[in-house]
Design a protein around this motif. Structure first.
Motif, short mmCIF file in Angstrom:
data_model
loop_
_atom_site.label_atom_id
_atom_site.label_comp_id
_atom_site.label_asym_id
_atom_site.label_seq_id
_atom_site.Cartn_x
_atom_site.Cartn_y
_atom_site.Cartn_z
N MET A 1 0.80 -1.26 0.27
CA MET A 1 -0.34 -0.38 -0.02
C MET A 1 0.61 1.18 0.03
SD MET A 1 -3.56 -1.24 -0.57
CE MET A 1 -3.98 -3.18 -0.12
N GLY A 2 0.21 2.78 0.00
CA GLY A 2 1.15 3.56 -0.30
C GLY A 2 1.58 4.19 -1.25
N SER A 3 0.66 3.79 -2.06
CA SER A 3 0.57 4.36 -3.87
C SER A 3 0.56 5.74 -3.07
CB SER A 3 -0.32 3.57 -4.54
OG SER A 3 0.10 3.03 -4.43
N GLU A 4 0.66 6.70 -4.37
CA GLU A 4 0.33 8.59 -4.74
C GLU A 4 -0.91 8.22 -5.39
OE1 GLU A 4 3.94 7.76 -3.57
OE2 GLU A 4 3.40 7.07 -5.24
N ILE A 5 -1.02 7.33 -6.75
CA ILE A 5 -2.24 7.70 -7.78
C ILE A 5 -2.81 6.10 -7.64
CG2 ILE A 5 -2.20 7.75 -9.77
CD1 ILE A 5 1.13 9.21 -9.89
N PHE A 6 -3.91 6.01 -8.46
CA PHE A 6 -5.18 4.97 -8.24
C PHE A 6 -5.73 4.88 -9.54
CE2 PHE A 6 -8.75 1.99 -7.69
CZ PHE A 6 -8.72 1.89 -6.75
N LEU A 7 -4.89 3.31 -10.36
CA LEU A 7 -6.18 3.62 -11.10
C LEU A 7 -7.43 3.17 -11.40
CD1 LEU A 7 -5.56 3.33 -14.19
CD2 LEU A 7 -4.70 1.96 -14.09
N SER A 8 -7.65 3.30 -11.68
CA SER A 8 -9.53 2.05 -11.95
C SER A 8 -10.14 2.17 -12.90
CB SER A 8 -10.43 3.60 -11.08
OG SER A 8 -11.81 3.51 -11.01
N TYR A 9 -10.79 1.24 -13.30
CA TYR A 9 -10.76 0.40 -14.71
C TYR A 9 -11.13 -1.28 -14.90
CZ TYR A 9 -7.24 -2.39 -13.42
OH TYR A 9 -6.33 -3.92 -13.05
N LEU A 71 -9.72 4.74 -15.95
CA LEU A 71 -9.60 4.55 -17.38
C LEU A 71 -11.77 4.10 -18.13
CD1 LEU A 71 -7.31 2.04 -17.89
CD2 LEU A 71 -7.06 4.13 -18.21
N LEU A 72 -12.59 5.43 -18.17
CA LEU A 72 -13.63 5.78 -18.84
C LEU A 72 -14.18 4.98 -20.26
CD1 LEU A 72 -15.94 6.72 -17.53
CD2 LEU A 72 -16.06 9.34 -18.79
N SER A 73 -15.23 4.21 -19.49
CA SER A 73 -15.62 3.54 -20.62
C SER A 73 -16.94 2.75 -20.45
CB SER A 73 -14.76 2.02 -21.22
OG SER A 73 -15.43 1.41 -19.50
N PRO A 74 -17.71 2.84 -20.91
CA PRO A 74 -19.56 2.31 -20.47
C PRO A 74 -19.09 1.28 -19.33
CG PRO A 74 -19.50 2.82 -23.03
CD PRO A 74 -18.26 3.16 -22.24
N ASP A 80 -20.63 -1.56 -10.56
CA ASP A 80 -20.36 -0.86 -9.13
C ASP A 80 -19.44 -1.32 -8.28
OD1 ASP A 80 -23.02 -1.49 -9.57
OD2 ASP A 80 -23.36 -3.08 -8.74
N TRP A 81 -18.38 -1.63 -8.84
CA TRP A 81 -17.06 -1.79 -8.22
C TRP A 81 -16.47 -0.02 -8.57
CZ3 TRP A 81 -14.93 -3.71 -3.73
CH2 TRP A 81 -15.68 -4.73 -3.56
N CYS A 82 -16.41 0.37 -9.64
CA CYS A 82 -15.53 1.33 -10.18
C CYS A 82 -16.39 2.59 -9.43
CB CYS A 82 -15.66 1.54 -11.68
SG CYS A 82 -14.89 0.03 -12.61
N LYS A 83 -17.30 3.08 -9.65
CA LYS A 83 -18.67 3.92 -8.39
C LYS A 83 -18.24 3.86 -7.21
CE LYS A 83 -22.22 2.06 -10.52
NZ LYS A 83 -23.59 2.12 -11.62
N TRP A 84 -17.67 3.06 -7.22
CA TRP A 84 -17.71 2.70 -5.52
C TRP A 84 -15.94 3.57 -5.13
CZ3 TRP A 84 -13.61 0.59 -2.52
CH2 TRP A 84 -13.86 0.23 -1.33
#
Length: 160
Positions: A1-9, A71-74, A80-84
């Protein structure tokens, strides 16, 4: 843990390694552009350990990251996870979000919540990656785009 940036996809983006390749190249570029070789981008596939409580680990990470990259897509809007993840990040008063437009949203049927989130995200910094997601990382265009995005991220990190 301890990252500066989070990648959501969504996981479907990584079926053939696209999200992991994006992560790897962007993390390398951010390190080069910031001069900080310790900077890390959180990616669930690479940072979560087997047996770890998924939701708790994500919540801990989202409580401390400085930048949230979507990483935005339909499929992202409908996940639900990405919105969370998005709502969890906002819950901590964070607001440094970069939207990478991975797939076209036009013409996609969205419910009220999805439309609201999409409208909110369109107001933020959006990087168009529609054509680049199909490029080979050996392509000059993809590498230039990753470098430009890394400069923007490094600037945001310096401001925080």
């Amino acid at each position: 843990m301890g990252s500066e940036i989070f990648l959501s996809y969504t996981g479907i983006k990584d079926l053939y390694g696209a999200a992991s390749n994006f992560h790897e190249h962007l993390e390398h570029e951010v390190r080069m552009k910031s001069g900080n070789t310790e900077i890390s981008i959180f990616q669930d596939k690479k940072n979560l350990r087997f047996g770890e409580n998924f939701k708790d680990a994500l919540a801990d990470e989202l409580a401390t990251v400085k930048i949230f990259v979507i990483l935005l897509s339909p499929t992202w809007l409908k996940s639900d996870w990405c919105k969370w993840e998005y709502q969890e990040y906002l819950k901590h008063g964070q607001n440094s979000i970069i939207v990478v437009k991975w797939d076209d949203i036009n013409g996609v049927s969205l419910n009220t919540e999805e439309k609201q989130i999409y409208n909110d995200l369109k107001q933020l910094h959006v990087v168009d990656w529609l054509d680049l997601k199909y490029a080979d990382w050996k392509s000059k265009d993809e590498n230039i785009a990753a470098a430009e995005l890394a400069i923007q991220i490094a600037d945001k990190l310096n401001q925080s």
